[in-house]
Design an enzyme around this catalytic site. Structure first.
Site, mmCIF file in Angstrom:
data_model
loop_
_atom_site.group_PDB
_atom_site.id
_atom_site.type_symbol
_atom_site.label_atom_id
_atom_site.label_comp_id
_atom_site.label_asym_id
_atom_site.label_seq_id
_atom_site.Cartn_x
_atom_site.Cartn_y
_atom_site.Cartn_z
ATOM 1 N N ASP A 121 0.832 -1.214 0.000
ATOM 2 C CA ASP A 121 0.000 0.000 0.000
ATOM 3 C C ASP A 121 0.856 1.249 0.000
ATOM 4 O OD1 ASP A 121 -2.744 -0.443 -0.095
ATOM 5 O OD2 ASP A 121 -2.886 -0.922 2.039
ATOM 6 N N LYS A 136 -0.588 -0.479 -4.228
ATOM 7 C CA LYS A 136 -2.047 -0.279 -4.187
ATOM 8 C C LYS A 136 -2.327 1.149 -3.732
ATOM 9 C CE LYS A 136 -4.840 -2.352 -1.042
ATOM 10 N NZ LYS A 136 -5.420 -1.188 -0.327
ATOM 11 N N GLU A 153 -5.722 4.090 -3.184
ATOM 12 C CA GLU A 153 -7.165 4.186 -2.961
ATOM 13 C C GLU A 153 -7.747 5.403 -3.660
ATOM 14 O OE1 GLU A 153 -7.964 4.278 1.238
ATOM 15 O OE2 GLU A 153 -6.850 2.430 1.626
ATOM 16 N N GLU A 173 -13.965 -2.968 -1.750
ATOM 17 C CA GLU A 173 -14.183 -3.169 -0.305
ATOM 18 C C GLU A 173 -15.566 -2.678 0.100
ATOM 19 O OE1 GLU A 173 -10.957 -1.873 2.185
ATOM 20 O OE2 GLU A 173 -12.114 -2.152 4.029
HETATM 21 O O1 KIV Z 1 -4.834 -2.251 4.064
HETATM 22 C C1 KIV Z 1 -5.414 -3.317 3.826
HETATM 23 O O2 KIV Z 1 -5.171 -4.366 4.434
HETATM 24 C C2 KIV Z 1 -6.432 -3.308 2.784
HETATM 25 C C3 KIV Z 1 -7.351 -4.485 2.676
HETATM 26 C C4 KIV Z 1 -8.292 -4.503 3.802
HETATM 27 C C5 KIV Z 1 -8.013 -4.559 1.365
HETATM 28 O O3 KIV Z 1 -6.507 -2.377 2.038
#
Ligand code: KIV
Length: 275
Positions: A96, A124, A126, A193
């Site tokens: 992330d 990833k 958002e 989500e």
């Molecule tokens: O940060 C995370 O673990 C997530 C998942 C819940 C999809 O984004």
């Protein structure tokens, strides 16, 4: 592949790439994702056949004790990506980008490069249509991107809480449109989500990239759960999660059961789904 013919998960025999996941989508074969944060869990996940590891900024809440993901820093993400990488050489590792580290495409590029150099195979981020230029920029420069729509926890203050998204027609159409734009911009995966299962199914059919659901029903191409929920470590578990340790008895067994239940279409069941 029909759900019922899939066999119990076994250790990964070769590295998973975004091409592997696209082929699985095309073949109708579900894949499994776990959000986890350290080397021993990453090693167990590889032995249990978990194709994708998400080093999620959820670590702010599950490991560090914050009440949201907003305080998570780049340094914390890098520390945990490096740990997960040391434990696993087969699963695809997704890291992330934390809150406010990709507010502009240039900032995203600098920070995505750091997460990739720590050992991630993709990042990833958002958000919806506003991220399309960022996705395109990263993608053109060799960084695969997983988009994340629906309940995007870094926007919890904008949503007024951790709430299901896309329940009304307007909200649903907006998420569908965002998914299409991010797909066209070059995103390689999409986390959905906490959205109604019917919306997740429509999005999964509309985009070429594989979709990974959490609280999005069983019609997505894959599922993700947080390791703390799988192992029953969460005091108030969310409706969409399940404690697999209770039935399995030990941690490797819990991961194998989760993987097998996803692949055979047993999990998520209607009780874990928003209608
Ligand atoms: O940060 C995370 O673990 C997530 C998942 C819940 C999809 O984004």
């Amino acid at each position: 592949m029909p759900y019922s013919t899939v066999q119990a998960s076994s250790a990964l025999s070769k590295p998973i790439s975004i091409l592997t996941l696209r082929k699985m989508k095309e073949a109708g074969e579900k894949f499994v994702t776990v959000a986890l944060y350290d080397a021993p869990m990453a090693a167990m996940a590889q032995k249990s056949g978990v194709e994708v590891l998400l080093v999620g900024d959820s670590l702010g809440m599950t490991v560090l004790g914050y009440d949201s993901t907003i305080p998570v820093t780049m340094e914390q993400m890098i520390y945990h990506v490096e740990a997960v990488k040391r434990g696993n050489d087969k699963s695809l590792i997704m890291g992330d980008l934390p809150f406010m580290t990709y507010a502009t495409p240039e900032q995203a590029m600098t920070n995505a490069a750091r997460v990739m150099q720590a050992g991630a195979h993709m990042v990833k981020i958002e958000g919806g249509a506003w991220l399309a230029p960022t996705v395109q920029m990263l993608s053109e420069r060799g960084i695969p991107v997983c988009a994340h729509l629906g309940l995007t926890p870094q926007s919890v203050n904008k949503f007024g809480g951790f709430r299901v998204q896309g329940r009304d027609d307007e909200g649903a159409e907006q998420i569908l449109e965002d998914a299409r734009l991010l797909d066209a911009a070059g995103a390689d995966l999409l986390v959905l989500e906490c959205v109604p299962c019917d919306l997740a199914r429509r999005i999964t059919e509309a985009v070429s990239m594989p979709t990974i659901g959490i609280g999005a029903g069983k019609e997505t191409d894959a599922q993700v759960l947080v390791i703390n929920d799988i192992l029953g470590l969460t005091e108030k578990p969310p409706k969409f999660s399940k404690n697999f340790l209770v039935e399995a008895g030990d941690i490797p067994g819990a991961l194998r059961k989760y993987a097998n239940d996803v692949k055979t279409g047993v999990f998520p069941s209607p009780e874990h789904t928003f209608g």
